[in-house]
Enzyme design. Structure first.
Site, short mmCIF file in Angstrom:
data_model
loop_
_atom_site.label_atom_id
_atom_site.label_comp_id
_atom_site.label_asym_id
_atom_site.label_seq_id
_atom_site.Cartn_x
_atom_site.Cartn_y
_atom_site.Cartn_z
N ASP A 124 -67.46 -66.85 -0.33
CA ASP A 124 -66.47 -66.91 0.73
C ASP A 124 -65.54 -65.71 0.50
O ASP A 124 -65.50 -65.15 -0.60
CB ASP A 124 -65.71 -68.24 0.60
CG ASP A 124 -64.57 -68.34 1.57
OD1 ASP A 124 -64.80 -68.14 2.77
OD2 ASP A 124 -63.45 -68.64 1.12
N LEU A 125 -64.80 -65.30 1.52
CA LEU A 125 -63.95 -64.11 1.36
C LEU A 125 -62.47 -64.49 1.15
O LEU A 125 -61.92 -64.33 0.06
CB LEU A 125 -64.10 -63.21 2.59
CG LEU A 125 -63.26 -61.94 2.62
CD1 LEU A 125 -63.62 -61.00 1.47
CD2 LEU A 125 -63.47 -61.20 3.96
N ASP A 126 -61.86 -65.04 2.22
CA ASP A 126 -60.43 -65.35 2.16
C ASP A 126 -60.18 -66.45 1.13
O ASP A 126 -60.72 -67.54 1.24
CB ASP A 126 -59.94 -65.86 3.53
CG ASP A 126 -59.97 -64.77 4.58
OD1 ASP A 126 -60.00 -63.59 4.21
OD2 ASP A 126 -59.96 -65.09 5.78
N THR A 166 -56.09 -63.21 1.62
CA THR A 166 -55.68 -62.88 2.99
C THR A 166 -55.04 -64.08 3.68
O THR A 166 -54.52 -63.93 4.78
CB THR A 166 -56.89 -62.40 3.82
OG1 THR A 166 -58.01 -63.16 3.43
CG2 THR A 166 -57.15 -60.93 3.60
N GLY A 225 -60.05 -71.62 5.77
CA GLY A 225 -61.50 -71.84 5.90
C GLY A 225 -61.92 -72.33 7.27
O GLY A 225 -63.10 -72.54 7.53
N ARG A 249 -61.04 -69.36 13.85
CA ARG A 249 -59.82 -68.89 14.52
C ARG A 249 -59.34 -69.86 15.59
O ARG A 249 -58.16 -70.22 15.65
CB ARG A 249 -60.09 -67.51 15.14
CG ARG A 249 -58.83 -66.81 15.59
CD ARG A 249 -59.15 -65.44 16.17
NE ARG A 249 -59.93 -64.61 15.26
CZ ARG A 249 -60.50 -63.46 15.59
NH1 ARG A 249 -60.39 -63.01 16.83
NH2 ARG A 249 -61.19 -62.78 14.71
N ALA A 307 -66.21 -67.17 7.26
CA ALA A 307 -66.00 -67.56 8.66
C ALA A 307 -65.28 -66.47 9.44
O ALA A 307 -65.19 -66.52 10.66
CB ALA A 307 -65.15 -68.83 8.70
N SER A 308 -64.76 -65.45 8.73
CA SER A 308 -63.90 -64.46 9.38
C SER A 308 -64.68 -63.42 10.17
O SER A 308 -65.67 -62.86 9.68
CB SER A 308 -63.04 -63.75 8.34
OG SER A 308 -62.28 -62.74 8.97
N LYS A 337 -67.96 -73.86 9.14
CA LYS A 337 -68.02 -74.76 7.98
C LYS A 337 -67.25 -76.02 8.36
O LYS A 337 -66.24 -75.91 9.05
CB LYS A 337 -67.34 -74.10 6.77
CG LYS A 337 -67.96 -72.78 6.34
CD LYS A 337 -67.05 -72.04 5.35
CE LYS A 337 -67.54 -70.62 5.12
NZ LYS A 337 -66.64 -69.79 4.30
P1 B16 Z 1 -60.74 -64.58 11.62
P2 B16 Z 1 -63.16 -67.47 4.97
C1 B16 Z 1 -61.63 -67.86 7.14
O1 B16 Z 1 -62.22 -67.00 6.20
C2 B16 Z 1 -60.16 -68.10 6.81
O2 B16 Z 1 -60.05 -68.84 5.60
C3 B16 Z 1 -59.50 -68.87 7.93
O3 B16 Z 1 -58.14 -69.06 7.64
C4 B16 Z 1 -59.67 -68.07 9.23
O4 B16 Z 1 -59.11 -68.80 10.33
C5 B16 Z 1 -61.16 -67.81 9.49
O5 B16 Z 1 -61.71 -67.13 8.38
C6 B16 Z 1 -61.39 -66.97 10.73
O6 B16 Z 1 -60.86 -65.69 10.49
O7 B16 Z 1 -59.65 -64.99 12.57
O8 B16 Z 1 -60.41 -63.34 10.81
O9 B16 Z 1 -62.09 -64.46 12.29
O10 B16 Z 1 -62.28 -68.28 4.06
O11 B16 Z 1 -64.32 -68.24 5.56
O12 B16 Z 1 -63.58 -66.14 4.36
MG MG Z 2 -61.82 -69.23 2.12
#
Ligand code: B16
Ligand code: MG
Length: 218
Positions: A8-10, A16, A45, A48, A116-117, A146
């Site tokens: 996973d990234l964030d 972030t 996680g 958006r 998910a980002s 997820k």
């Molecule tokens: P974006 P991950 C998720 O990343 C974030 O944890 C979550 O807070 C965010 O809403 C989601 O990505 C969508 O991100 O708006 O940049 O597309 O934890 O799955 O790496």
């Molecule tokens: Mg995450």
């Protein structure tokens, strides 16, 4: 056996979450209410649009906007978030992450992103991490959020690896569940009590090695 690690990234590789929170809180302020850091926890996680619903619910505005208006609000939040992440540097990679990823590559283990980002590419580029990944699965490539296992199943498929030989690194409960549903073991990063279902906890990558991962869960 472990042949592939999916990250996973964030919240796992970079922090972030603080930028997501600042951008959502600014949107809430514009709408006339406060969105607290505690309320922000629930957006981790989560996709958006699902995060926007959480924010609107916090302000008692869940039924106020049309689908089109919600798209506009989400785009506004994202523009602000992009301002933050476009200034990120390699200093923001979390402690121990770089050494761990390099260790995996040296050991011939596939390294895959499962986020998910939709902004994952920008973050990887800004932080100098992209070259360490064999495959990148982000929010632009998956349609189910997820805890659906799609993001991790796709990562294993791209890498040509058996899910039973993959380990997922996650900081969100939804991600730990997604890993289990994909038939993968998981490492719960950051020590939140919500990650109790992970195969093993990992408070931080600092000093953590592939040899230790194998010792603990293989
Ligand atoms: P974006 P991950 C998720 O990343 C974030 O944890 C979550 O807070 C965010 O809403 C989601 O990505 C969508 O991100 O708006 O940049 O597309 O934890 O799955 O790496
Ligand atoms: Mg995450």
């Amino acid at each position: 056996m472990i042949t592939c690690c999916i990250f996973d990234l964030d919240g796992v590789l970079v922090d972030t979450a603080k930028y997501h929170y600042l951008a959502w809180a600014a949107l809430a302020r514009e709408l006339g209410f406060d969105f607290t850091p505690e309320q922000g926890e629930a957006t981790k996680g989560v996709s958006r649009m699902a995060s926007l619903d959480i924010v609107l619910r916090a302000g008692g505005m869940e039924n106020r906007f049309s689908a089109e208006e919600k798209e506009r609000l989400a785009a506004e939040k994202n523009a602000r978030y992009l301002e933050y992440i476009s200034r990120m540097t390699a200093d923001e990679v979390l402690p121990g992450v770089l050494a761990f990823l390099q260790g995996l590559r040296a050991a011939g283990i596939k390294v895959v992103l499962g986020s998910a980002s939709k902004n994952a590419g920008v973050i990887l580029d800004r932080c100098g991490l992209r070259a360490l990944f064999d495959h990148i699965v982000d929010g632009t490539l998956v349609s189910k959020a997820k805890p659906d296992p799609e993001v991790f199943a796709k990562g294993a498929e791209l890498a040509g690896e058996n899910p039973a030989h993959c380990v997922v690194f996650e900081d969100a409960a939804a991600g730990i569940e997604a890993a289990a549903r994909a038939g993968m073991r998981s490492v719960g990063v950051g020590g939140s009590p919500l990650l109790g279902r992970a195969t093993m906890p990992l408070p931080s990558f600092e000093g953590f090695t592939f040899a230790e991962l194998r010792n603990q869960i293989d």
